[in-house]
Design a protein around this motif. Sequence first.
Motif, PDB file in Angstrom:
ATOM      1  N   MET A   1       0.848  -1.167   0.000  1.00  0.00           N
ATOM      2  CA  MET A   1       0.000   0.000   0.000  1.00  0.00           C
ATOM      3  C   MET A   1       0.894   1.231   0.000  1.00  0.00           C
ATOM      4  O   MET A   1       1.838   1.327   0.769  1.00  0.00           O
ATOM      5  CB  MET A   1      -0.887  -0.025   1.242  1.00  0.00           C
ATOM      6  N   THR A   2       0.575   2.201  -0.826  1.00  0.00           N
ATOM      7  CA  THR A   2       1.413   3.385  -0.942  1.00  0.00           C
ATOM      8  C   THR A   2       1.080   4.393   0.156  1.00  0.00           C
ATOM      9  O   THR A   2       0.012   4.329   0.765  1.00  0.00           O
ATOM     10  CB  THR A   2       1.212   4.054  -2.317  1.00  0.00           C
ATOM     11  N   ASP A   3       1.991   5.340   0.372  1.00  0.00           N
ATOM     12  CA  ASP A   3       1.744   6.402   1.353  1.00  0.00           C
ATOM     13  C   ASP A   3       0.555   7.246   0.934  1.00  0.00           C
ATOM     14  O   ASP A   3      -0.195   7.740   1.762  1.00  0.00           O
ATOM     15  CB  ASP A   3       2.975   7.289   1.501  1.00  0.00           C
ATOM     16  N   ASN A   4       0.363   7.404  -0.368  1.00  0.00           N
ATOM     17  CA  ASN A   4      -0.749   8.188  -0.882  1.00  0.00           C
ATOM     18  C   ASN A   4      -2.080   7.540  -0.505  1.00  0.00           C
ATOM     19  O   ASN A   4      -3.032   8.217  -0.152  1.00  0.00           O
ATOM     20  CB  ASN A   4      -0.616   8.338  -2.398  1.00  0.00           C
ATOM     21  N   GLN A   5      -2.182   6.201  -0.586  1.00  0.00           N
ATOM     22  CA  GLN A   5      -3.407   5.496  -0.222  1.00  0.00           C
ATOM     23  C   GLN A   5      -3.686   5.605   1.272  1.00  0.00           C
ATOM     24  O   GLN A   5      -4.823   5.573   1.694  1.00  0.00           O
ATOM     25  CB  GLN A   5      -3.323   4.020  -0.619  1.00  0.00           C
ATOM     26  N   LEU A   6      -2.648   5.713   2.072  1.00  0.00           N
ATOM     27  CA  LEU A   6      -2.828   5.832   3.509  1.00  0.00           C
ATOM     28  C   LEU A   6      -3.242   7.234   3.928  1.00  0.00           C
ATOM     29  O   LEU A   6      -3.849   7.418   4.969  1.00  0.00           O
ATOM     30  CB  LEU A   6      -1.532   5.448   4.239  1.00  0.00           C
ATOM     31  N   SER A   7      -2.924   8.243   3.127  1.00  0.00           N
ATOM     32  CA  SER A   7      -3.165   9.616   3.556  1.00  0.00           C
ATOM     33  C   SER A   7      -4.419  10.256   2.965  1.00  0.00           C
ATOM     34  O   SER A   7      -4.907  11.227   3.503  1.00  0.00           O
ATOM     35  CB  SER A   7      -1.952  10.477   3.239  1.00  0.00           C
ATOM     36  N   GLU A   8      -4.931   9.766   1.850  1.00  0.00           N
ATOM     37  CA  GLU A   8      -6.102  10.372   1.224  1.00  0.00           C
ATOM     38  C   GLU A   8      -7.380   9.889   1.900  1.00  0.00           C
ATOM     39  O   GLU A   8      -7.723   8.717   1.850  1.00  0.00           O
ATOM     40  CB  GLU A   8      -6.164  10.008  -0.259  1.00  0.00           C
ATOM     41  N   ALA A   9      -8.096  10.825   2.530  1.00  0.00           N
ATOM     42  CA  ALA A   9      -9.348  10.481   3.195  1.00  0.00           C
ATOM     43  C   ALA A   9     -10.451  10.300   2.157  1.00  0.00           C
ATOM     44  O   ALA A   9     -10.595  11.102   1.242  1.00  0.00           O
ATOM     45  CB  ALA A   9      -9.733  11.549   4.195  1.00  0.00           C
ATOM     46  N   LEU A  10     -11.204   9.245   2.306  1.00  0.00           N
ATOM     47  CA  LEU A  10     -12.326   8.940   1.424  1.00  0.00           C
ATOM     48  C   LEU A  10     -13.603   8.872   2.235  1.00  0.00           C
ATOM     49  O   LEU A  10     -13.580   8.551   3.423  1.00  0.00           O
ATOM     50  CB  LEU A  10     -12.106   7.588   0.737  1.00  0.00           C
ATOM     51  N   LEU A  11     -14.722   9.130   1.608  1.00  0.00           N
ATOM     52  CA  LEU A  11     -16.018   8.965   2.250  1.00  0.00           C
ATOM     53  C   LEU A  11     -16.458   7.521   2.019  1.00  0.00           C
ATOM     54  O   LEU A  11     -16.723   7.119   0.886  1.00  0.00           O
ATOM     55  CB  LEU A  11     -17.034   9.945   1.658  1.00  0.00           C
ATOM     56  N   ILE A  12     -16.501   6.747   3.083  1.00  0.00           N
ATOM     57  CA  ILE A  12     -16.797   5.324   2.994  1.00  0.00           C
ATOM     58  C   ILE A  12     -18.002   5.036   3.880  1.00  0.00           C
ATOM     59  O   ILE A  12     -18.081   5.516   5.017  1.00  0.00           O
ATOM     60  CB  ILE A  12     -15.582   4.490   3.444  1.00  0.00           C
ATOM     61  N   GLN A  33     -13.719   5.114  16.963  1.00  0.00           N
ATOM     62  CA  GLN A  33     -12.756   6.110  17.428  1.00  0.00           C
ATOM     63  C   GLN A  33     -11.590   5.461  18.176  1.00  0.00           C
ATOM     64  O   GLN A  33     -10.500   6.021  18.210  1.00  0.00           O
ATOM     65  CB  GLN A  33     -13.453   7.143  18.306  1.00  0.00           C
ATOM     66  N   THR A  34     -11.805   4.282  18.767  1.00  0.00           N
ATOM     67  CA  THR A  34     -10.702   3.599  19.455  1.00  0.00           C
ATOM     68  C   THR A  34      -9.619   3.157  18.474  1.00  0.00           C
ATOM     69  O   THR A  34      -8.513   2.843  18.886  1.00  0.00           O
ATOM     70  CB  THR A  34     -11.178   2.363  20.247  1.00  0.00           C
ATOM     71  N   ALA A  35      -9.957   3.129  17.183  1.00  0.00           N
ATOM     72  CA  ALA A  35      -8.970   2.782  16.157  1.00  0.00           C
ATOM     73  C   ALA A  35      -8.103   3.993  15.815  1.00  0.00           C
ATOM     74  O   ALA A  35      -7.293   3.926  14.896  1.00  0.00           O
ATOM     75  CB  ALA A  35      -9.666   2.248  14.909  1.00  0.00           C
ATOM     76  N   GLY A  36      -8.296   5.085  16.545  1.00  0.00           N
ATOM     77  CA  GLY A  36      -7.444   6.255  16.357  1.00  0.00           C
ATOM     78  C   GLY A  36      -7.939   7.257  15.341  1.00  0.00           C
ATOM     79  O   GLY A  36      -7.165   8.066  14.844  1.00  0.00           O
ATOM     80  N   ILE A  37      -9.229   7.241  15.028  1.00  0.00           N
ATOM     81  CA  ILE A  37      -9.743   8.242  14.087  1.00  0.00           C
ATOM     82  C   ILE A  37     -10.416   9.362  14.865  1.00  0.00           C
ATOM     83  O   ILE A  37     -10.875   9.170  15.995  1.00  0.00           O
ATOM     84  CB  ILE A  37     -10.700   7.634  13.039  1.00  0.00           C
ATOM     85  N   ALA A  38     -10.492  10.521  14.270  1.00  0.00           N
ATOM     86  CA  ALA A  38     -11.077  11.695  14.914  1.00  0.00           C
ATOM     87  C   ALA A  38     -12.587  11.509  15.094  1.00  0.00           C
ATOM     88  O   ALA A  38     -13.240  10.862  14.269  1.00  0.00           O
ATOM     89  CB  ALA A  38     -10.805  12.932  14.068  1.00  0.00           C
ATOM     90  N   PRO A  39     -13.154  12.087  16.157  1.00  0.00           N
ATOM     91  CA  PRO A  39     -14.600  11.971  16.382  1.00  0.00           C
ATOM     92  C   PRO A  39     -15.446  12.479  15.213  1.00  0.00           C
ATOM     93  O   PRO A  39     -16.503  11.933  14.936  1.00  0.00           O
ATOM     94  CB  PRO A  39     -14.833  12.832  17.632  1.00  0.00           C
ATOM     95  N   ASN A  40     -14.973  13.509  14.508  1.00  0.00           N
ATOM     96  CA  ASN A  40     -15.753  14.028  13.377  1.00  0.00           C
ATOM     97  C   ASN A  40     -15.556  13.213  12.099  1.00  0.00           C
ATOM     98  O   ASN A  40     -16.147  13.510  11.073  1.00  0.00           O
ATOM     99  CB  ASN A  40     -15.428  15.495  13.131  1.00  0.00           C
ATOM    100  N   ALA A  41     -14.736  12.166  12.148  1.00  0.00           N
ATOM    101  CA  ALA A  41     -14.491  11.333  10.963  1.00  0.00           C
ATOM    102  C   ALA A  41     -15.426  10.131  10.906  1.00  0.00           C
ATOM    103  O   ALA A  41     -15.391   9.376   9.943  1.00  0.00           O
ATOM    104  CB  ALA A  41     -13.044  10.854  10.941  1.00  0.00           C
ATOM    105  N   VAL A  42     -16.271   9.954  11.928  1.00  0.00           N
ATOM    106  CA  VAL A  42     -17.209   8.830  11.941  1.00  0.00           C
ATOM    107  C   VAL A  42     -18.576   9.324  12.382  1.00  0.00           C
ATOM    108  O   VAL A  42     -18.701  10.116  13.308  1.00  0.00           O
ATOM    109  CB  VAL A  42     -16.728   7.673  12.854  1.00  0.00           C
ATOM    110  N   LYS A  43     -19.603   8.885  11.666  1.00  0.00           N
ATOM    111  CA  LYS A  43     -20.987   9.220  12.009  1.00  0.00           C
ATOM    112  C   LYS A  43     -21.823   7.974  11.779  1.00  0.00           C
ATOM    113  O   LYS A  43     -21.789   7.372  10.712  1.00  0.00           O
ATOM    114  CB  LYS A  43     -21.484  10.367  11.130  1.00  0.00           C
TER     115      LYS A  43
END
Length: 120
Positions: A1-12, A33-43
């Motif tokens: 997996m490339t660094d670009n794939q790890l850094s580009e946020a997608l709506l999933i 959120q326990t996986a280390g994502i920001a609270p506003n990144a999950v709904k």
Amino acid sequence: MTDNQLSEALLIRYRVWGMDCAMDAAQIERAAQTAGIAPNAVKVSAATHIMTLNVPEGRLPEIEKAVAVTGYGFDRIEGDDDARPGAAHQDPAYRRALWIVVLPNVGYGVIEMVGGFLAE
């Protein structure tokens, strides 16, 4: 997996199974959120049973593992496929239960109307 794939946020989006209320949705959000994502990144919507993530694709396995611990089922929604197979309003058992509730209430309403006219 490339660094670009790890850094580009997608709506999933994921369809979540077994969730009944907003408390369940909040539990799933906290688990993600326990996986280390920001609270506003999950709904998570209790109404539509859809979890929306705004994260890099490379983070999904980690998030999926964290959410799986909650015991709720989920599967990824590809494209614009929002149709939920087996939606409650299409389930024969749900329709039968609805009629079991509606018919006695309509009958009671008719009796109340007749009684109201006779009382005058």
